[in-house]
Design a protein around this motif. Structure first.
Motif, PDB file in Angstrom:
ATOM      1  N   ASP A  99     115.256   1.495  61.579  1.00 19.82           N
ATOM      2  CA  ASP A  99     114.267   2.372  62.212  1.00 19.82           C
ATOM      3  C   ASP A  99     113.556   1.506  63.257  1.00 19.82           C
ATOM      4  O   ASP A  99     113.784   0.296  63.313  1.00 19.82           O
ATOM      5  N   TYR A 100     112.717   2.114  64.069  1.00 22.09           N
ATOM      6  CA  TYR A 100     112.062   1.350  65.129  1.00 22.09           C
ATOM      7  C   TYR A 100     111.158   0.244  64.583  1.00 22.09           C
ATOM      8  O   TYR A 100     110.696   0.301  63.449  1.00 22.09           O
ATOM      9  N   GLN A 101     110.886  -0.744  65.434  1.00 21.79           N
ATOM     10  CA  GLN A 101     109.839  -1.738  65.175  1.00 21.79           C
ATOM     11  C   GLN A 101     109.033  -1.903  66.460  1.00 21.79           C
ATOM     12  O   GLN A 101     109.611  -1.932  67.562  1.00 21.79           O
ATOM     13  N   ILE A 102     107.706  -1.992  66.304  1.00 21.90           N
ATOM     14  CA  ILE A 102     106.816  -2.189  67.449  1.00 21.90           C
ATOM     15  C   ILE A 102     106.210  -3.586  67.353  1.00 21.90           C
ATOM     16  O   ILE A 102     105.676  -3.958  66.302  1.00 21.90           O
ATOM     17  N   LEU A 103     106.318  -4.357  68.427  1.00 19.82           N
ATOM     18  CA  LEU A 103     105.732  -5.698  68.509  1.00 19.82           C
ATOM     19  C   LEU A 103     104.557  -5.639  69.482  1.00 19.82           C
ATOM     20  O   LEU A 103     104.687  -5.108  70.591  1.00 19.82           O
ATOM     21  N   VAL A 104     103.403  -6.186  69.066  1.00 13.38           N
ATOM     22  CA  VAL A 104     102.191  -6.169  69.889  1.00 13.38           C
ATOM     23  C   VAL A 104     101.715  -7.607  70.054  1.00 13.38           C
ATOM     24  O   VAL A 104     101.236  -8.221  69.088  1.00 13.38           O
ATOM     25  N   GLY A 105     101.860  -8.173  71.249  1.00 11.03           N
ATOM     26  CA  GLY A 105     101.435  -9.544  71.505  1.00 11.03           C
ATOM     27  C   GLY A 105      99.939  -9.700  71.300  1.00 11.03           C
ATOM     28  O   GLY A 105      99.150  -8.893  71.816  1.00 11.03           O
ATOM     29  N   ILE A 106      99.524 -10.727  70.553  1.00 13.72           N
ATOM     30  CA  ILE A 106      98.105 -10.941  70.236  1.00 13.72           C
ATOM     31  C   ILE A 106      97.570 -12.241  70.821  1.00 13.72           C
ATOM     32  O   ILE A 106      96.492 -12.268  71.405  1.00 13.72           O
ATOM     33  N   ALA A 107      98.285 -13.343  70.662  1.00 11.30           N
ATOM     34  CA  ALA A 107      97.799 -14.629  71.176  1.00 11.30           C
ATOM     35  C   ALA A 107      98.981 -15.555  71.423  1.00 11.30           C
ATOM     36  O   ALA A 107     100.019 -15.460  70.756  1.00 11.30           O
ATOM     37  N   GLY A 108      98.823 -16.481  72.386  1.00 12.57           N
ATOM     38  CA  GLY A 108      99.872 -17.430  72.706  1.00 12.57           C
ATOM     39  C   GLY A 108     100.921 -16.830  73.629  1.00 12.57           C
ATOM     40  O   GLY A 108     100.630 -15.933  74.435  1.00 12.57           O
ATOM     41  N   GLU A 109     102.142 -17.307  73.485  1.00  8.97           N
ATOM     42  CA  GLU A 109     103.223 -16.875  74.382  1.00  8.97           C
ATOM     43  C   GLU A 109     104.531 -16.874  73.611  1.00  8.97           C
ATOM     44  O   GLU A 109     104.879 -17.890  72.996  1.00  8.97           O
ATOM     45  N   GLY A 110     105.248 -15.743  73.645  1.00  9.81           N
ATOM     46  CA  GLY A 110     106.460 -15.622  72.852  1.00  9.81           C
ATOM     47  C   GLY A 110     107.662 -15.178  73.647  1.00  9.81           C
ATOM     48  O   GLY A 110     107.579 -14.875  74.844  1.00  9.81           O
ATOM     49  N   PHE A 111     108.784 -15.168  72.944  1.00  8.69           N
ATOM     50  CA  PHE A 111     110.036 -14.653  73.481  1.00  8.69           C
ATOM     51  C   PHE A 111     110.525 -13.509  72.587  1.00  8.69           C
ATOM     52  O   PHE A 111     110.283 -13.508  71.372  1.00  8.69           O
ATOM     53  N   VAL A 134     109.778 -12.774  78.080  1.00  5.86           N
ATOM     54  CA  VAL A 134     108.526 -13.384  77.612  1.00  5.86           C
ATOM     55  C   VAL A 134     107.595 -12.271  77.129  1.00  5.86           C
ATOM     56  O   VAL A 134     107.533 -11.197  77.736  1.00  5.86           O
ATOM     57  N   LEU A 135     106.891 -12.532  76.030  1.00  4.17           N
ATOM     58  CA  LEU A 135     105.939 -11.558  75.475  1.00  4.17           C
ATOM     59  C   LEU A 135     104.545 -12.189  75.466  1.00  4.17           C
ATOM     60  O   LEU A 135     104.351 -13.275  74.908  1.00  4.17           O
ATOM     61  N   HIS A 136     103.606 -11.507  76.117  1.00  3.35           N
ATOM     62  CA  HIS A 136     102.236 -12.019  76.266  1.00  3.35           C
ATOM     63  C   HIS A 136     101.247 -11.195  75.428  1.00  3.35           C
ATOM     64  O   HIS A 136     101.543 -10.044  75.088  1.00  3.35           O
ATOM     65  N   PRO A 137     100.065 -11.733  75.180  1.00  6.06           N
ATOM     66  CA  PRO A 137      99.009 -10.957  74.510  1.00  6.06           C
ATOM     67  C   PRO A 137      98.736  -9.654  75.265  1.00  6.06           C
ATOM     68  O   PRO A 137      98.669  -9.643  76.504  1.00  6.06           O
ATOM     69  N   GLY A 138      98.603  -8.565  74.519  1.00 12.07           N
ATOM     70  CA  GLY A 138      98.312  -7.258  75.107  1.00 12.07           C
ATOM     71  C   GLY A 138      99.546  -6.455  75.467  1.00 12.07           C
ATOM     72  O   GLY A 138      99.427  -5.276  75.788  1.00 12.07           O
ATOM     73  N   GLU A 139     100.741  -7.072  75.407  1.00  9.06           N
ATOM     74  CA  GLU A 139     101.974  -6.346  75.717  1.00  9.06           C
ATOM     75  C   GLU A 139     102.562  -5.730  74.444  1.00  9.06           C
ATOM     76  O   GLU A 139     102.502  -6.331  73.368  1.00  9.06           O
ATOM     77  N   VAL A 140     103.119  -4.545  74.605  1.00  5.41           N
ATOM     78  CA  VAL A 140     103.672  -3.788  73.480  1.00  5.41           C
ATOM     79  C   VAL A 140     105.151  -3.523  73.764  1.00  5.41           C
ATOM     80  O   VAL A 140     105.505  -3.046  74.844  1.00  5.41           O
TER      81      VAL A 140
END
Lengths: 134, 134
Positions: B62-74, B84-90
């Motif tokens: 089923d779906y998954q939602i990722l919500v960037g909170i702090a730092g910097e991800g992939f 790249v996934l940043h804080p505030g991005e969904v």
């Protein structure tokens, strides 16, 4: 002096636009939509409230999740005492449960609101100053 | 020097405990459960990653939602370029879609993960250093 204006206006999701559902609010609120995808059955938005702003009493016919992001807010479920909502706190409003949420009287506030796309909202009366400050 | 350690360790949701699903991760991750309510069909947790940490290739049914909170991800969806996934991005990961997510190689990172309680996860191979750094 009202608290947390900068924290809310510069919150990590952004403050968005003046809320088009403002007719169901006392005071000024802002809405930033965060999710608009056919791949999920959820809506997610960041709702920001100026000090003293709150929505009317209302109920959804499915759950709603509130996630405190910045500032300091209130929420109240009908028949229970008003509670304070802080950044990092998560609250579930059960389906068909009359409630309201907003900022405290001396602080800006923003929270994520997560609910099903299919959920319907039934709006009731404004939260009076006596209810809000109780 | 690795970036955003303080921001992630002191993020508004807390960093939680060492992740009990660590066998499916490369490197150290942490898990803070944020939602445990019979009134919703969702799970929500804050997942934190030390620099270089990422989970294995995996898919949810089923779906998954990722919500960037702090730092910097992939994050990467199989067949697409790493993003790249940043804080505030969904980000929405569609159901049955092979993917991975984690920190960048020089930064801590944390994101909310939101999915159905009923969703099943199928774990695959670790993300190799060549894939991670591509």
């Amino acid at each position: 002096m009202k608290k947390f204006k900068d924290e809310v206006q510069n919150n990590l999701f952004g403050i968005g636009e003046k809320n088009q559902y403002g007719e169901f609010f006392t005071g000024q609120s802002y809405l930033k939509t965060l999710l608009d995808s056919p791949d999920t059955d959820l809506l997610m938005a960041n709702v920001s409230f100026e000090p003293g702003c709150r929505n009317n009493w209302h109920a959804h016919n499915d759950y709603q999740i509130l996630v405190g992001i910045a500032g300091e807010g209130f929420y109240q479920i009908d028949g229970q005492a008003k509670k304070v909502l802080h950044p990092g706190e998560v609250v579930v409003i059960p389906k068909n449960t009359k409630h309201w949420h907003g900022a405290t009287d001396d602080s800006w506030f923003c929270h994520l609101a997560i609910m099903k796309k299919s959920a319907k909202t039934t709006w009731g009366d404004p939260v009076t100053d006596d209810e809000y400050l109780a």
